[in-house]
Enzyme design. Structure first.
Site, PDB file in Angstrom:
ATOM      1  N   ASP B  57      15.224  -1.181  21.795  1.00 16.38           N
ATOM      2  CA  ASP B  57      15.848   0.069  21.362  1.00 16.38           C
ATOM      3  C   ASP B  57      16.036   0.131  19.842  1.00 16.38           C
ATOM      4  O   ASP B  57      16.419  -0.860  19.221  1.00 16.38           O
ATOM      5  CB  ASP B  57      17.234   0.217  22.006  1.00 16.38           C
ATOM      6  CG  ASP B  57      17.168   0.362  23.518  1.00 16.38           C
ATOM      7  OD1 ASP B  57      16.170  -0.086  24.126  1.00 16.38           O
ATOM      8  OD2 ASP B  57      18.123   0.923  24.102  1.00 16.38           O
ATOM      9  N   HIS B  59      17.246   3.506  18.447  1.00 19.20           N
ATOM     10  CA  HIS B  59      18.362   4.450  18.433  1.00 19.20           C
ATOM     11  C   HIS B  59      18.681   5.051  17.068  1.00 19.20           C
ATOM     12  O   HIS B  59      19.836   5.044  16.621  1.00 19.20           O
ATOM     13  CB  HIS B  59      19.619   3.803  19.013  1.00 19.20           C
ATOM     14  CG  HIS B  59      19.613   3.778  20.518  1.00 19.20           C
ATOM     15  ND1 HIS B  59      19.508   4.923  21.259  1.00 19.20           N
ATOM     16  CD2 HIS B  59      19.670   2.749  21.401  1.00 19.20           C
ATOM     17  CE1 HIS B  59      19.513   4.600  22.550  1.00 19.20           C
ATOM     18  NE2 HIS B  59      19.597   3.293  22.660  1.00 19.20           N
ATOM     19  N   ASP B  85      13.677   4.438  23.608  1.00 18.53           N
ATOM     20  CA  ASP B  85      14.988   4.680  22.990  1.00 18.53           C
ATOM     21  C   ASP B  85      14.885   4.652  21.457  1.00 18.53           C
ATOM     22  O   ASP B  85      15.568   3.878  20.781  1.00 18.53           O
ATOM     23  CB  ASP B  85      16.050   3.706  23.516  1.00 18.53           C
ATOM     24  CG  ASP B  85      16.612   4.160  24.856  1.00 18.53           C
ATOM     25  OD1 ASP B  85      16.001   5.078  25.470  1.00 18.53           O
ATOM     26  OD2 ASP B  85      17.643   3.624  25.292  1.00 18.53           O
ATOM     27  N   ASP B  88      18.784   9.049  19.357  1.00 17.76           N
ATOM     28  CA  ASP B  88      20.195   9.111  19.791  1.00 17.76           C
ATOM     29  C   ASP B  88      21.043   7.990  19.192  1.00 17.76           C
ATOM     30  O   ASP B  88      20.567   6.915  18.908  1.00 17.76           O
ATOM     31  CB  ASP B  88      20.329   9.059  21.314  1.00 17.76           C
ATOM     32  CG  ASP B  88      20.072  10.416  21.965  1.00 17.76           C
ATOM     33  OD1 ASP B  88      20.064  11.425  21.242  1.00 17.76           O
ATOM     34  OD2 ASP B  88      19.867  10.437  23.191  1.00 17.76           O
ATOM     35  N   ARG B  89      22.321   8.294  19.116  1.00 16.59           N
ATOM     36  CA  ARG B  89      23.371   7.386  18.638  1.00 16.59           C
ATOM     37  C   ARG B  89      23.341   7.169  17.132  1.00 16.59           C
ATOM     38  O   ARG B  89      24.337   7.362  16.462  1.00 16.59           O
ATOM     39  CB  ARG B  89      23.357   6.034  19.375  1.00 16.59           C
ATOM     40  CG  ARG B  89      23.361   6.137  20.886  1.00 16.59           C
ATOM     41  CD  ARG B  89      24.500   6.942  21.435  1.00 16.59           C
ATOM     42  NE  ARG B  89      25.810   6.384  21.199  1.00 16.59           N
ATOM     43  CZ  ARG B  89      26.475   5.598  22.023  1.00 16.59           C
ATOM     44  NH1 ARG B  89      25.947   5.263  23.183  1.00 16.59           N
ATOM     45  NH2 ARG B  89      27.663   5.153  21.734  1.00 16.59           N
ATOM     46  N   ASN B 117      14.935   5.923  28.415  1.00 13.91           N
ATOM     47  CA  ASN B 117      15.754   6.939  29.096  1.00 13.91           C
ATOM     48  C   ASN B 117      16.330   7.969  28.126  1.00 13.91           C
ATOM     49  O   ASN B 117      16.695   9.062  28.518  1.00 13.91           O
ATOM     50  CB  ASN B 117      16.878   6.279  29.906  1.00 13.91           C
ATOM     51  CG  ASN B 117      17.817   5.470  29.050  1.00 13.91           C
ATOM     52  OD1 ASN B 117      17.382   4.690  28.197  1.00 13.91           O
ATOM     53  ND2 ASN B 117      19.109   5.649  29.244  1.00 13.91           N
ATOM     54  N   HIS B 118      16.400   7.607  26.834  1.00 13.96           N
ATOM     55  CA  HIS B 118      16.906   8.585  25.863  1.00 13.96           C
ATOM     56  C   HIS B 118      15.846   9.591  25.421  1.00 13.96           C
ATOM     57  O   HIS B 118      16.186  10.585  24.782  1.00 13.96           O
ATOM     58  CB  HIS B 118      17.507   7.876  24.647  1.00 13.96           C
ATOM     59  CG  HIS B 118      18.912   7.436  24.884  1.00 13.96           C
ATOM     60  ND1 HIS B 118      19.998   8.192  24.493  1.00 13.96           N
ATOM     61  CD2 HIS B 118      19.408   6.345  25.515  1.00 13.96           C
ATOM     62  CE1 HIS B 118      21.112   7.568  24.855  1.00 13.96           C
ATOM     63  NE2 HIS B 118      20.782   6.452  25.479  1.00 13.96           N
ATOM     64  N   HIS B 173      10.825   0.120  29.815  1.00 17.18           N
ATOM     65  CA  HIS B 173      12.091   0.287  29.109  1.00 17.18           C
ATOM     66  C   HIS B 173      13.281  -0.293  29.886  1.00 17.18           C
ATOM     67  O   HIS B 173      14.080  -1.061  29.365  1.00 17.18           O
ATOM     68  CB  HIS B 173      12.355   1.760  28.808  1.00 17.18           C
ATOM     69  CG  HIS B 173      13.684   1.955  28.126  1.00 17.18           C
ATOM     70  ND1 HIS B 173      13.905   1.551  26.835  1.00 17.18           N
ATOM     71  CD2 HIS B 173      14.878   2.443  28.574  1.00 17.18           C
ATOM     72  CE1 HIS B 173      15.163   1.798  26.508  1.00 17.18           C
ATOM     73  NE2 HIS B 173      15.775   2.327  27.537  1.00 17.18           N
ATOM     74  N   ARG B 221      25.505   2.863  35.709  1.00 22.09           N
ATOM     75  CA  ARG B 221      25.117   3.915  34.773  1.00 22.09           C
ATOM     76  C   ARG B 221      24.980   5.275  35.433  1.00 22.09           C
ATOM     77  O   ARG B 221      24.890   6.286  34.742  1.00 22.09           O
ATOM     78  CB  ARG B 221      23.765   3.590  34.139  1.00 22.09           C
ATOM     79  CG  ARG B 221      23.718   2.355  33.292  1.00 22.09           C
ATOM     80  CD  ARG B 221      22.370   2.338  32.600  1.00 22.09           C
ATOM     81  NE  ARG B 221      21.999   1.059  32.067  1.00 22.09           N
ATOM     82  CZ  ARG B 221      21.823   0.821  30.762  1.00 22.09           C
ATOM     83  NH1 ARG B 221      22.018   1.764  29.889  1.00 22.09           N
ATOM     84  NH2 ARG B 221      21.441  -0.367  30.346  1.00 22.09           N
ATOM     85  N   HIS B 248      16.690  -1.600  26.720  1.00 21.90           N
ATOM     86  CA  HIS B 248      17.671  -0.812  27.467  1.00 21.90           C
ATOM     87  C   HIS B 248      19.104  -1.318  27.446  1.00 21.90           C
ATOM     88  O   HIS B 248      20.036  -0.567  27.644  1.00 21.90           O
ATOM     89  CB  HIS B 248      17.193  -0.700  28.924  1.00 21.90           C
ATOM     90  CG  HIS B 248      17.862   0.363  29.744  1.00 21.90           C
ATOM     91  ND1 HIS B 248      18.177   1.611  29.244  1.00 21.90           N
ATOM     92  CD2 HIS B 248      18.265   0.378  31.048  1.00 21.90           C
ATOM     93  CE1 HIS B 248      18.733   2.331  30.207  1.00 21.90           C
ATOM     94  NE2 HIS B 248      18.808   1.618  31.299  1.00 21.90           N
TER      95      HIS B 248
END
Lengths: 354, 317
Positions: B57, B59, B85, B88-89, B117-118, B173, B221, B248
């Site tokens: 990831d 991010h 990923d 995001d974040r 998943n993001h 992932h 989750r 992940h």
């Protein structure tokens, strides 16, 4: 307006409040008294600023209050509020029909008195905070019919609406069983005596629950120890709930989360003097035991989240938002603790699952 | 081969992104279209040769991605597989994703991307990428172009061992799915869609290994599953694999091998969310699939030319 260190600490209440606002709007929590408290804050907080800056101050305040929060923050705020509620309920249910007292240190925008006082007529509720916070809360109450009626307060003749009027308004509010007054906690047992507290409505002869929700952590360890020792000495039947972050201990790895937290909060001039002194559950426990408290329980918020919530509630809140990262939640929640300690004749604990 | 104009555009955007210069909306659109053309030709499971450097990831932590490239060398010098990923974040999701896309169109067989998943409309609208695009452009067009690219990113990769057919590495992932026994079954998924809420595609992007269970369990989750030792061993055996490499999950040490070294989590976002204090790692597989982990720390650089929030993390205070 010069921003003092006390103002910085006061500003943390805005963070906590905005988290509760997000929790309510997303459906984690219900709190019918949050809205009038928020309206009051938006109305009165800007009166501390010069008239020609009030518009901008109001705007910034709203921006902060209604800022979107990530699911991990909602979850953490939810468990913080509910677990403390759970212990407060445990205390009150053991003293139903008999006089008892809650003393909330640095209570800020807390709404518990509005919920609890009508339900427990024998309860004496004391809220202590900085003068500036107390004044905003007092007028938020006086300006709202619902909050007034919950506390049994008469409508005020005049509500300050300008910088000058607000500057001279008195901050404290006292009813028969609700006492909101300003005090620097660091002065307890120094310049502030038992008598001063008594004059402000604190009772020393009834079973008392003291709340510190991210409050004592802003004090130097010796100051927070003195505050706790004072209540321990003066109240025969007492209990204290402390919720705060823990920085960890040991090598760099053990302290890494705490170090980053310290650095991040330092950019806002916030310092947490006891973050590492009371940095682990063991250090938290011994802090209370050293003061002479026998019944001490300290849990991290991960443990509380995993064990205090009923399966139904867990299903409900898990459905509210998709949590993208469970490891991050674990890391964050294990760095916060809930300590509840009792001296005297009763004990508080989780009674039923939330 | 990418055309000359593609090469020039991609090269320019790479330079601009690294200097944190805002990429015009129309350039983002062009880049996204080009990327879609390219990605749609890739199969759900890409076959990749060694040596390869596998990254977890990112991010949106652009500065840390640049550190990664500095340490492990820029493409095309090193061949990369990113396990999803990207966004995001962190506060530079767009730049991060654009940089990876540029490298992809510039050096299509030196960098491989798989979906996390993001990389989804639903998740990015909660976890920051949508807000970031809106903040930077004043409208959601750029977010939309990027989401259209997400739908074309392949789902996994298979890295062949020296002996060819057996002992390879499966890269994904999240993890395994109870609906997938053989890697070949993944090839049948119609991946060109938003990440579904359940089913094999969802599981591959959302599941996590769990050391305390034998087989399958519900994931905390809310999507995917937890899979244990037995299921992992069976999957490795059934598919002739030596390793499952996935991302992940935050790992404080940057990487973590479990299940008798049969599965590794690689995490490449140091000091995740500017709050976690973790280190990051990348995994390099040599020609004989020997594993080398490179661990790196975060650097906070100023990126003044781009309007963005200061990285201030939230706490309970």
């Amino acid at each position: 307006m010069v921003r003092t260190q006390d103002d910085v600490i006061r500003s943390t209440d805005l963070d906590a409040l905005s988290c509760r606002v997000a929790c309510v709007s997303k459906g984690y929590l219900e709190d019918e008294f949050l809205k009038p408290i928020v309206s009051g804050l938006i109305k009165f907080q800007p009166l501390y600023s010069a008239p020609n800056t009030q518009f901008v101050v109001t705007r910034n305040l709203k921006k902060q209050l209604f800022q979107a929060k990530l699911p991990i923050i909602s979850r953490g705020s939810y468990i913080r509020v509910k677990s403390i509620d759970c212990l407060v309920d445990s205390f009150l249910s053991q003293h139903e029909g008999t006089p008892c007292q809650i003393v909330s240190l640095g209570s800020g925008s807390e709404t518990r008195p509005f919920k609890l006082l009508p339900k427990y007529p024998e309860l004496n509720y004391v809220e202590i905070d900085f003068a500036k916070s107390v004044k905003v809360k007092k007028y938020s109450i006086l300006a709202d019919a619902v909050l007034r009626s919950r506390l049994g307060v008469e409508a005020a003749e005049t509500i300050p609406s300008t910088y000058d009027e607000f500057a001279v308004a008195s901050p404290d509010l006292h009813t028969e069983n609700y006492h909101l007054f300003s005090l620097d906690l660091r002065s307890i047992d120094r310049t502030c005596s038992k008598q001063t507290l008594e004059d402000n409505g604190v009772k020393f002869d009834v079973p008392t629950l003291i709340l510190s929700e991210c409050v004592l952590c802003y004090l130097e360890p010796e100051d927070s120890n003195r505050v706790l020792s004072f209540f321990l000495r003066e109240i025969p039947d007492g209990s204290v709930i402390v919720y705060e972050p823990m920085g960890g201990e040991g090598d760099d790895n053990g302290k890494m989360f705490g170090k980053v937290m310290e650095a991040n909060l330092a950019t806002r001039n916030i310092s947490l003097p006891s973050l590492f002194t009371f940095g682990t559950l063991a250090r938290q426990s011994s802090r209370f035991e050293r003061l002479g408290i026998k019944k001490v329980k300290c849990l991290n918020m991960e443990t509380i989240f995993d064990n205090w919530i009923s399966p139904e509630t867990m299903r409900r809140i898990s459905r509210l938002e998709l949590l993208d990262e469970t490891e991050e939640w674990k890391l964050l929640s294990e760095h916060y603790c809930l300590c509840y300690c009792t001296w005297g004749s009763f004990a508080i604990d989780k009674k039923i699952s939330m | 081969m990418p055309s000359l104009s593609t090469v020039l555009t991609a090269t320019r955007i790479i330079q601009d992104v690294k200097r944190c210069i805002v990429i015009p909306e129309n350039d983002v659109r062009q880049l996204c279209f080009l990327s879609q053309e390219l990605l749609m030709q890739e199969s759900n499971i890409q076959l990749i040769d060694t040596p390869i450097t596998i990254c977890g990831d990112i991010h949106g932590q652009l500065h840390d991605l640049l550190t990664l490239f500095r340490i492990a060398k820029d493409p095309p010098e090193t061949k990369y597989l990113f396990l999803g990923d990207f966004v995001d974040r962190g506060f530079y999701s767009l730049e991060t994703f654009l940089l990876l896309l540029c490298y992809k169109v510039r050096y299509p067989d030196r960098i491989f991307l798989i979906r996390g998943n993001h990389e989804s409309r639903q998740i990015t609208s909660v976890y920051g990428f949508y807000d970031e695009c809106l903040r930077k452009y004043g409208n959601a067009n750029v977010w939309r172009y990027c989401c259209d690219v997400f739908d074309y990113i392949s789902l996994g990769a298979y890295i062949m061992g020296a002996s060819g057919e057996s002992g390879g590495v499966f890269c994904i992932h999240g993890g395994l799915s109870p609906a997938v026994e053989k890697i070949d079954e993944i090839r049948l998924i119609d991946r060109k869609q938003e990440v579904p809420h359940d089913g094999s595609m969802c599981d591959l992007l959302w599941s996590d290994p769990e050391e305390n269970i034998p087989a399958w369990a519900i994931s905390p989750r809310g999507a995917g599953y937890l899979f244990g030792y037995d299921e992992t061993k069976k999957f490795l055996h059934r598919n002739n694999l030596s390793l499952i490499a996935r991302a992940h999950q935050l790992v404080m040490e940057g990487y973590k091998e479990v299940f008798d070294h049969g599965l590794v989590t690689v995490w490449s976002a140091p000091n995740y969310c500017y709050r976690c204090g973790n280190v990051a790692a990348v995994l390099t597989l040599s020609d004989d699939l020997e594993r080398t982990y490179t661990v790196f720390d975060s650097v906070l650089q100023d990126c003044n030319e781009i309007p963005s929030k200061k990285p201030v993390a939230d706490y309970f205070i």
